[in-house]
Scaffold this motif. Sequence first.
Motif, PDB file in Angstrom:
ATOM      1  N   UNK A   1     -75.870 -56.685  34.651  1.00  0.00           N
ATOM      2  CA  UNK A   1     -75.391 -55.608  33.924  1.00  0.00           C
ATOM      3  C   UNK A   1     -73.942 -55.565  33.773  1.00  0.00           C
ATOM      4  N   UNK A  40     -74.410 -54.333  38.786  1.00  0.00           N
ATOM      5  CA  UNK A  40     -74.543 -54.359  39.192  1.00  0.00           C
ATOM      6  C   UNK A  40     -76.004 -55.725  39.445  1.00  0.00           C
ATOM      7  N   UNK A  41     -76.990 -55.841  39.874  1.00  0.00           N
ATOM      8  CA  UNK A  41     -78.051 -57.610  39.659  1.00  0.00           C
ATOM      9  C   UNK A  41     -78.683 -56.901  38.682  1.00  0.00           C
ATOM     10  N   UNK A  42     -79.469 -57.665  37.769  1.00  0.00           N
ATOM     11  CA  UNK A  42     -80.183 -57.383  37.037  1.00  0.00           C
ATOM     12  C   UNK A  42     -81.344 -58.856  37.066  1.00  0.00           C
ATOM     13  N   UNK A  43     -81.326 -59.617  37.717  1.00  0.00           N
ATOM     14  CA  UNK A  43     -82.259 -60.636  37.842  1.00  0.00           C
ATOM     15  C   UNK A  43     -81.885 -61.547  38.699  1.00  0.00           C
ATOM     16  N   UNK A  88     -88.125 -62.905  40.792  1.00  0.00           N
ATOM     17  CA  UNK A  88     -88.213 -61.071  41.181  1.00  0.00           C
ATOM     18  C   UNK A  88     -89.692 -61.100  40.183  1.00  0.00           C
ATOM     19  N   UNK A  89     -90.971 -60.045  40.636  1.00  0.00           N
ATOM     20  CA  UNK A  89     -91.853 -60.161  40.290  1.00  0.00           C
ATOM     21  C   UNK A  89     -92.749 -61.094  38.827  1.00  0.00           C
ATOM     22  N   UNK A  98     -92.526 -67.554  46.046  1.00  0.00           N
ATOM     23  CA  UNK A  98     -92.082 -65.695  45.217  1.00  0.00           C
ATOM     24  C   UNK A  98     -90.310 -65.453  45.642  1.00  0.00           C
ATOM     25  N   UNK A 118     -82.040 -50.613  36.555  1.00  0.00           N
ATOM     26  CA  UNK A 118     -83.403 -51.037  36.958  1.00  0.00           C
ATOM     27  C   UNK A 118     -82.487 -51.880  37.675  1.00  0.00           C
ATOM     28  N   UNK A 119     -83.432 -52.261  38.703  1.00  0.00           N
ATOM     29  CA  UNK A 119     -83.110 -52.869  39.899  1.00  0.00           C
ATOM     30  C   UNK A 119     -84.239 -54.035  39.641  1.00  0.00           C
ATOM     31  N   UNK A 120     -84.107 -55.245  40.172  1.00  0.00           N
ATOM     32  CA  UNK A 120     -84.951 -56.167  39.150  1.00  0.00           C
ATOM     33  C   UNK A 120     -86.415 -55.809  39.726  1.00  0.00           C
ATOM     34  N   UNK A 121     -86.777 -55.196  41.580  1.00  0.00           N
ATOM     35  CA  UNK A 121     -87.782 -54.932  41.609  1.00  0.00           C
ATOM     36  C   UNK A 121     -88.695 -54.228  40.907  1.00  0.00           C
ATOM     37  N   UNK A 122     -88.532 -53.456  40.444  1.00  0.00           N
ATOM     38  CA  UNK A 122     -88.366 -52.281  39.697  1.00  0.00           C
ATOM     39  C   UNK A 122     -88.862 -52.786  38.260  1.00  0.00           C
ATOM     40  N   UNK A 123     -88.475 -53.780  37.661  1.00  0.00           N
ATOM     41  CA  UNK A 123     -88.384 -54.098  35.948  1.00  0.00           C
ATOM     42  C   UNK A 123     -90.203 -55.172  35.900  1.00  0.00           C
ATOM     43  N   UNK A 124     -91.268 -54.098  36.047  1.00  0.00           N
ATOM     44  CA  UNK A 124     -92.528 -54.179  36.181  1.00  0.00           C
ATOM     45  C   UNK A 124     -93.177 -53.739  35.439  1.00  0.00           C
ATOM     46  N   UNK A 143     -94.777 -58.888  43.310  1.00  0.00           N
ATOM     47  CA  UNK A 143     -94.037 -59.076  43.049  1.00  0.00           C
ATOM     48  C   UNK A 143     -92.834 -59.164  44.589  1.00  0.00           C
TER      49      UNK A 143
END
Lengths: 603, 391
Positions: A271, A275-278, A300-301, A312, B237-243, B322
């Motif tokens: 971002x 902050x890391x975004x992905x 992630x996700x 994963x 949002x941190x990556x883990x929460x982007x869902x 995740x």
Amino acid sequence: MGISGEMRSPSRRRLLWQFLGSMRLAVNLLVLLAVASIIGTVLRQQESYSSYAFRFGEFWFQVYRDLGVYNVYRTLWYMGIVGFLVFSTATCITRNTPRMLKEILEFPVRQREGAIRAQEHFLELHSALPVPALQERLLSLLRGYGYRPRTEIRDGLCYVAARKGKFNRIGYFLTHLAIITICGAALYNADVPVRWAEWMGTLVPETNFDLPLPKIPHSAWMPLHNLAYRGSVTLPEGDTADVVFESAGDGYLVQKLPFRIHLKSFHIKYYSTGMPRDFVSDVVLYGPQGQVLKSGLVRVNHPMSYDGTEIYQSSFSDGGSLLRMRSFLLGLPAMAAGKLVGKVGQTLKAGSSGYSVSLKNFKMTNVVPWSSVDGHAHPGSPVINLGPSFIYVVHTPQGGAGEFKTYMLPIHRDGQSFYVQGFRATRGAPYTYVAIPNGPHGGISLFVDYLAALQQALNGGANPTPAVLTQVFQQVAEVAAPTMPPEKQALFVRDSMLAMTQMHDYPAPFILRLSSFHHRWAASLQVTKWPGTIVIYWGCVALVLGIFILFYLPQKKVWAELREDPEGGSRLLLGGSADRNKLEFSRTFEFWQKNLTDATEIH
Amino acid sequence: MANSRAEIWAPELPYASRTWRDTITRSAPWAIALTAATAFIVFQYGAQFGIWKYTVLICWYLALLVAGSLWRSIQWAVPAVVIPALAAVWMYSAGQTPENSWILRYFLQGLAAVLWMGGLLLLATAAYVLHVLMKNETVGRWATRLTWAGTLMGFIGLGVRWRETYIGHPSWGHIPVSNLWEVFVLFCASTSLFYLYYEQRYRARALGAFVMPLVASAVGFLLWLTFAQHMDRIEPLIPALQSFWMKLHVPMMFVGYANFTVASLVGLAYLLTKRSAVRGGTLSKMMPAPEIMDDVMYKAIAFGFLFFTTATILGAVWAAKAWGGFWSWDPKETWALIVWLNYAGYLHARVVKGWRGTNMAWWSFMSIWVVTFCFLGVNLFLSGLHSYGKL
């Protein structure tokens, strides 16, 4: 004796049978399990044994290890409680099934008078109405409340019966079967055969993390056609792997994969705030003959699935970045800085000194809160970017070691810039951070020269008075930084003194600084195979549906008996009960009583 | 059982026990309005929807349909939240900002609405306490109105904040349930909302004097988070929460937390009322009958348990998507299990063993420590996968 023994043994068995399926046991097990679960949340689980030993000392470390406190949820005693709960639930179901099935399937309209009177709510009234009229009144009342009453006339008596929520007991089956199913499938996913082999000793976790793959003993390899596994592998960009590692106790097990994973590249999206975004890995799966099975991104996700296995994005680290460093010897005056080049993961010999340096853990960005650097709050700019960092371990010729963390970008405070260097003599201990002041041309060489000159002067018999400290610095600065203004010099001396005090226990005779680097990522990918998953999903659906049925479709039963009164009119016996929402049902029943009594009075 | 409170309750009866058919006929206008609104959304924006957005939409549609049918106040509360929130969204899209529009600045901006919520709920708490102390019905009615106003402002604030997360940096946009500040707003608003339901359903206004002080202390904590920690700032949002799972997992969790909280404070009310009755105090004159409080406790726990179970399962499914495992024995997960086991034990004891009375009230009341530790303590004292809830 023989007779009494025969008499007693079935009753004991029945007692055990009753105990296993009893509610008291179930409630106690639920609470016991809850309390046991707390342990694992208080202590961080599955950390390295050495860090536990460091925290608890050798004696308590061993006691806790034997109790399984470092991995509570995989210990036999914890699994035992869960297993016992499942067993008790199964007993409960087996015992209750015939009764409940009978209850669902059979609902007699006729009920003995005693049984009607024994219901939780009961009324008896005399009505001026004839039986058919009172019956009609009762039927319409019940229909108004959503019941579908049935009637039967036998021996001059009229029976009415109705019930709602006949399938409430299904909720009981669904919830309890769901618990058994979920626990069973979870055990299956936890790879029971492998745990069993581990317990029997045919599978031995390897504890040496530095062994190359071909040298890992065969006893640490799990079978290729393992039913379920959850392991991870760290792949540098451009590398390929066909195994994953599963942690077990203080060691690991190796699982061979039915395909090879190739990591083409890894990158982090950010971002605007830093902050890391992905986290994105670009991977290709190859078959045994080298054919491409699948390719794509693992984020992630957003895992990648192939033939029952899921891949994963789990974490990332350095994949062997090339580092160019400068080394400054402490205590040797007027020495030009040495040069050192190596890849992360390598161990370098520091000339012929007998010292060696292992390079570890390069990190691209370090945005940290100011408070963690100097303990002060900095309103307006709460975070600071310390740039790339790497960790190196110095092994001394005497067999000692020290660990160092060095940041590439300086921090600025009161117009002076500093490099931050962390060090610790024991692994697992916190780092001591020292802020080394930079000279006017940048770099720490002025500080290193000053340190050397001071040591020389003190060895020559000088006393460390403020005048001497300043004088020695002026001599050094005349050569190295002739244009430095006096007030800057005073500041520099003060900051150097501070740094030297902090460096009192510095465990190596030199400092390494990063001058440039070529970065290479490594991604940690987790690979799981969990055939029990679909079963767990259905178990969850059954659980939720069952809870809903249990609480919101309560079973209510009503029985009535109407008979002609020899003195004229009729008599009504009405009994009813509900197994949930009893308060509401008692209000309803009161209302019925009022309604039926009113009916009698009007006529 | 012919005491006065039972009689107050009795006229409610035919309504309480009416059939599903009645319920459906009565809520036909609500169903039609809701269906029309949903159809409008589908026709207007359906082209951009994927399967997950439809899933979320259908879940909300069904939840509101059922909620509005069973509790008619929802039928006006939903438009009372949606219309002002949409007005604020429209104002933002028309180029207005909190700097140049006083309506946004003082009322509708996410932060402003949340502060209104806090103020109104604090006033409501004071009014409930006064209502019980002074035995004054008028003050009680105002307490209920203030709670409604505060709850609505809280939900308006969350709705507007959802829009605000997109303003300036579209990639940051997220449902506002991602950090401690946002979930505290949700906690205050949803606990008040469920409390209002039980108050209305059981005509038990005096319970507010026990439930709302906890909401007030949550508001206090929220204000501290706002003014001392500045946690009201919108962050990506941190990556883990982007869902999309977050949109289901977190709100459902808070239905559970809110109901458990109400149940435990009603447990406290039960205990204090009993104690006062034994000592000849006057508290029991104002309070509902013990069996009614007992029933509120049970109903709230059963409802909370249903949602807590669902939310935990959704969390596990999300974790499987995740992190590659349903269950990692992360402290938050473990504490959720502890809460679940605790209430499973309660429900077994209550439903199967038929336990009632003081012991169960104690159980319900003491459970708040377990719930609070799961909700808050884990984030403050332990580390783990849910660490984004940290201070």
